[in-house]
Design a protein around this motif. Structure first.
Motif, mmCIF file in Angstrom:
data_model
loop_
_atom_site.group_PDB
_atom_site.id
_atom_site.type_symbol
_atom_site.label_atom_id
_atom_site.label_comp_id
_atom_site.label_asym_id
_atom_site.label_seq_id
_atom_site.Cartn_x
_atom_site.Cartn_y
_atom_site.Cartn_z
ATOM 1 N N GLY A 11 -57.628 -0.155 -26.680
ATOM 2 C CA GLY A 11 -58.779 0.218 -27.510
ATOM 3 C C GLY A 11 -58.593 1.590 -28.138
ATOM 4 O O GLY A 11 -58.925 1.808 -29.310
ATOM 5 N N LEU A 12 -58.034 2.516 -27.349
ATOM 6 C CA LEU A 12 -57.758 3.848 -27.905
ATOM 7 C C LEU A 12 -56.716 3.764 -29.016
ATOM 8 O O LEU A 12 -56.856 4.412 -30.056
ATOM 9 N N VAL A 13 -55.681 2.967 -28.782
ATOM 10 C CA VAL A 13 -54.652 2.825 -29.821
ATOM 11 C C VAL A 13 -55.305 2.315 -31.112
ATOM 12 O O VAL A 13 -55.053 2.840 -32.206
ATOM 13 N N ALA A 14 -56.177 1.324 -30.972
ATOM 14 C CA ALA A 14 -56.859 0.780 -32.161
ATOM 15 C C ALA A 14 -57.709 1.853 -32.830
ATOM 16 O O ALA A 14 -57.707 1.987 -34.072
ATOM 17 N N ARG A 44 -51.858 15.018 -41.781
ATOM 18 C CA ARG A 44 -51.680 14.962 -43.238
ATOM 19 C C ARG A 44 -51.126 16.263 -43.778
ATOM 20 O O ARG A 44 -50.452 16.282 -44.815
ATOM 21 N N ALA A 45 -51.399 17.364 -43.081
ATOM 22 C CA ALA A 45 -50.853 18.661 -43.504
ATOM 23 C C ALA A 45 -49.363 18.751 -43.178
ATOM 24 O O ALA A 45 -48.690 19.693 -43.582
ATOM 25 N N GLY A 46 -48.839 17.778 -42.413
ATOM 26 C CA GLY A 46 -47.399 17.751 -42.147
ATOM 27 C C GLY A 46 -46.988 18.225 -40.771
ATOM 28 O O GLY A 46 -45.804 18.446 -40.515
ATOM 29 N N VAL A 47 -47.941 18.387 -39.864
ATOM 30 C CA VAL A 47 -47.605 18.796 -38.502
ATOM 31 C C VAL A 47 -47.212 17.548 -37.697
ATOM 32 O O VAL A 47 -47.803 16.491 -37.870
ATOM 33 N N GLU A 48 -46.208 17.691 -36.832
ATOM 34 C CA GLU A 48 -45.838 16.561 -35.978
ATOM 35 C C GLU A 48 -46.914 16.355 -34.908
ATOM 36 O O GLU A 48 -47.325 17.304 -34.245
ATOM 37 N N LEU A 49 -47.329 15.109 -34.752
ATOM 38 C CA LEU A 49 -48.465 14.828 -33.888
ATOM 39 C C LEU A 49 -48.071 13.879 -32.762
ATOM 40 O O LEU A 49 -47.532 12.800 -33.009
ATOM 41 N N LEU A 50 -48.329 14.291 -31.522
ATOM 42 C CA LEU A 50 -48.192 13.389 -30.384
ATOM 43 C C LEU A 50 -49.571 13.185 -29.783
ATOM 44 O O LEU A 50 -50.310 14.162 -29.569
ATOM 45 N N VAL A 51 -49.919 11.941 -29.557
ATOM 46 C CA VAL A 51 -51.248 11.637 -29.031
ATOM 47 C C VAL A 51 -51.097 10.965 -27.675
ATOM 48 O O VAL A 51 -50.507 9.896 -27.549
ATOM 49 N N VAL A 54 -54.393 7.805 -37.841
ATOM 50 C CA VAL A 54 -53.151 8.279 -37.216
ATOM 51 C C VAL A 54 -52.055 7.309 -37.652
ATOM 52 O O VAL A 54 -52.203 6.092 -37.539
ATOM 53 N N ASP A 55 -50.976 7.864 -38.179
ATOM 54 C CA ASP A 55 -49.922 7.043 -38.779
ATOM 55 C C ASP A 55 -48.811 6.821 -37.756
ATOM 56 O O ASP A 55 -48.089 7.764 -37.410
ATOM 57 N N PRO A 56 -48.664 5.592 -37.251
ATOM 58 C CA PRO A 56 -47.695 5.356 -36.168
ATOM 59 C C PRO A 56 -46.247 5.558 -36.607
ATOM 60 O O PRO A 56 -45.360 5.671 -35.765
ATOM 61 N N GLU A 57 -46.017 5.615 -37.906
ATOM 62 C CA GLU A 57 -44.650 5.887 -38.381
ATOM 63 C C GLU A 57 -44.287 7.344 -38.114
ATOM 64 O O GLU A 57 -43.137 7.683 -37.837
ATOM 65 N N ARG A 58 -45.306 8.212 -38.237
ATOM 66 C CA ARG A 58 -45.034 9.640 -38.085
ATOM 67 C C ARG A 58 -45.466 10.175 -36.733
ATOM 68 O O ARG A 58 -44.873 11.112 -36.200
#
Ligand code: TRP
Length: 356
Positions: A90-93, A60-67, A100-104
């Motif tokens: 299950g983890l994805v859910a 939310r602070a605007g950092v790019e996130l890879l999980v 976690v926003d899958p668009e970003r």
């Protein structure tokens, strides 16, 4: 309390993390985070307060996130489990449910990103067997399982983690203190690669650890809260399950509730969890419950957890009902991660003179 036991490396890491938080606030676009979990079971409230909430905050602070869903890592200590596909989805859910926003963000599984795994080979050439053996997790595994039983994949797992991070060109890795040695090895690998193959212009950034003030929650039996010990409160638990789990949580024989992690670890962990749900301090919670004892503590905690996670649980139930959507989110994430890792491998090959 923790300051007494923290090593100089941890203290330095905390200091650096405070600086990094300021840098993130100034320029979130300068950071790419890789974070991840092994798909070995349902994520629980300890993960939420310790790490998941922090990821969403940074996103939310605007950092790019890879999980990363570290599925190969789930194979370090057991055979391919038939439950792996369910655990992965299950983890994805869980990720989507907590925000976690899958668009970003990019959610991916490392077995699906070939270039990432290929980087393991050059990276293995940059570290010695003795260095890997000194990694505390590897050392511990070696001591408990023994080298006759420990797999080669387990042995090389800190190097694989470096491949995860560097394949994504991540420069920031939010971790608990136990993961600091892994990060240090990733930094060493980045540095050696640069020195050997790209001395004039460093190719890899040395990834930095972002330590959170993550509280250590104990499981309901007083041991570390863990997916595999069956002593956790899963994020996805229903309100009734939460009540039942807390009913059997271990407490002690003193009536008056206090917050005293050293002498009353089990009660204090429940107090801490209630404080986290209420966004307040554990001392305040302990004072409020006071002489009403463990039964009142458990009753309040049940209500607080069920209130706090009601929205997440409702979303998660909806998501779980649509596995096709979860698969699509993962496929999109895998594809995005492949593009990044392919580019990294391409550049690495050129620098290593293995491009023909
Ligand atoms: N080692 C992490 C764990 O046990 C999971 C993990 C694997 C990871 N690769 C990673 C975390 C890369 C951050 C970055 O939980």
């Amino acid at each position: 309390m923790s300051a007494m036991t923290d090593t100089p490396a941890v203290l330095a890491g905390q200091q650096r993390s405070a600086e990094l938080e300021q840098a993130i606030a100034r320029d979130p676009g300068a950071f790419r985070i890789l974070t991840g979990d092994r798909p070995t079971g349902a994520l629980h409230v300890g993960h939420y307060f310790g790490s998941l909430a922090n990821r969403v905050r940074l996103q939310r602070a605007g950092v790019e996130l890879l999980v990363l869903i570290a599925d190969y890592q789930a194979l370090t200590d057991r055979d391919a489990a038939a439950t792996l596909p369910d655990d992965v989805l299950g983890l994805v859910a869980d990720y989507l449910a907590i925000g976690v926003d899958p668009e970003r963000a990019t959610i991916f599984a490392h077995s699906q990103v070939a270039a990432l795994n290929q980087l393991l080979l050059p990276f293995l050439s940059l570290v010695s067997v003795a260095e890997i053996s000194r990694n505390p997790t590897v050392k511990e595994e070696m001591a408990t399982a023994g080298s006759d039983v420990m797999s080669g994949l387990m042995f090389t797992y800190p190097v694989h983690q470096a491949a995860d991070i560097l394949a994504c060109r991540a420069n920031l890795v939010p971790v608990g203190k136990d993961q600091l040695p892994h990060l240090e090895l990733s930094r060493i690998i980045a540095r050696r690669f640069n020195e050997r193959y790209s001395p004039d212009a460093p190719f890899f950034a040395e990834p930095e650890a972002l330590l959170s003030a993550a509280p250590m929650l104990l499981g309901l039996d007083g041991r570390k809260m863990s997916k595999s010990l069956g002593n956790s409160i899963p994020l996805r638990a229903t309100a009734d399950e939460t009540a039942r789990l807390l009913a059997r949580a271990v407490t002690d024989s003193q009536r008056r509730i206090s917050y005293d992690p050293a002498d009353r670890p089990e009660v204090s962990s429940l107090v801490l969890l209630l404080a986290l749900c209420d966004d307040t301090q554990p001392e305040v919670v302990a004072e409020r419950i006071g002489d009403r004892g463990a039964a009142a503590l458990k009753a309040e905690l049940t209500t607080a957890l069920n209130d706090r996670f009601a929205g997440i649980r409702a979303r998660r139930a909806e998501l779980a009902a649509d596995p096709g959507h979860l698969r699509k989110v993962l496929a999109t994430g895998n594809e995005r991660a492949r593009v990044v890792a392919d580019a990294t491998l391409h550049a690495v090959r050129k620098l290593m003179h293995t491009s023909y």
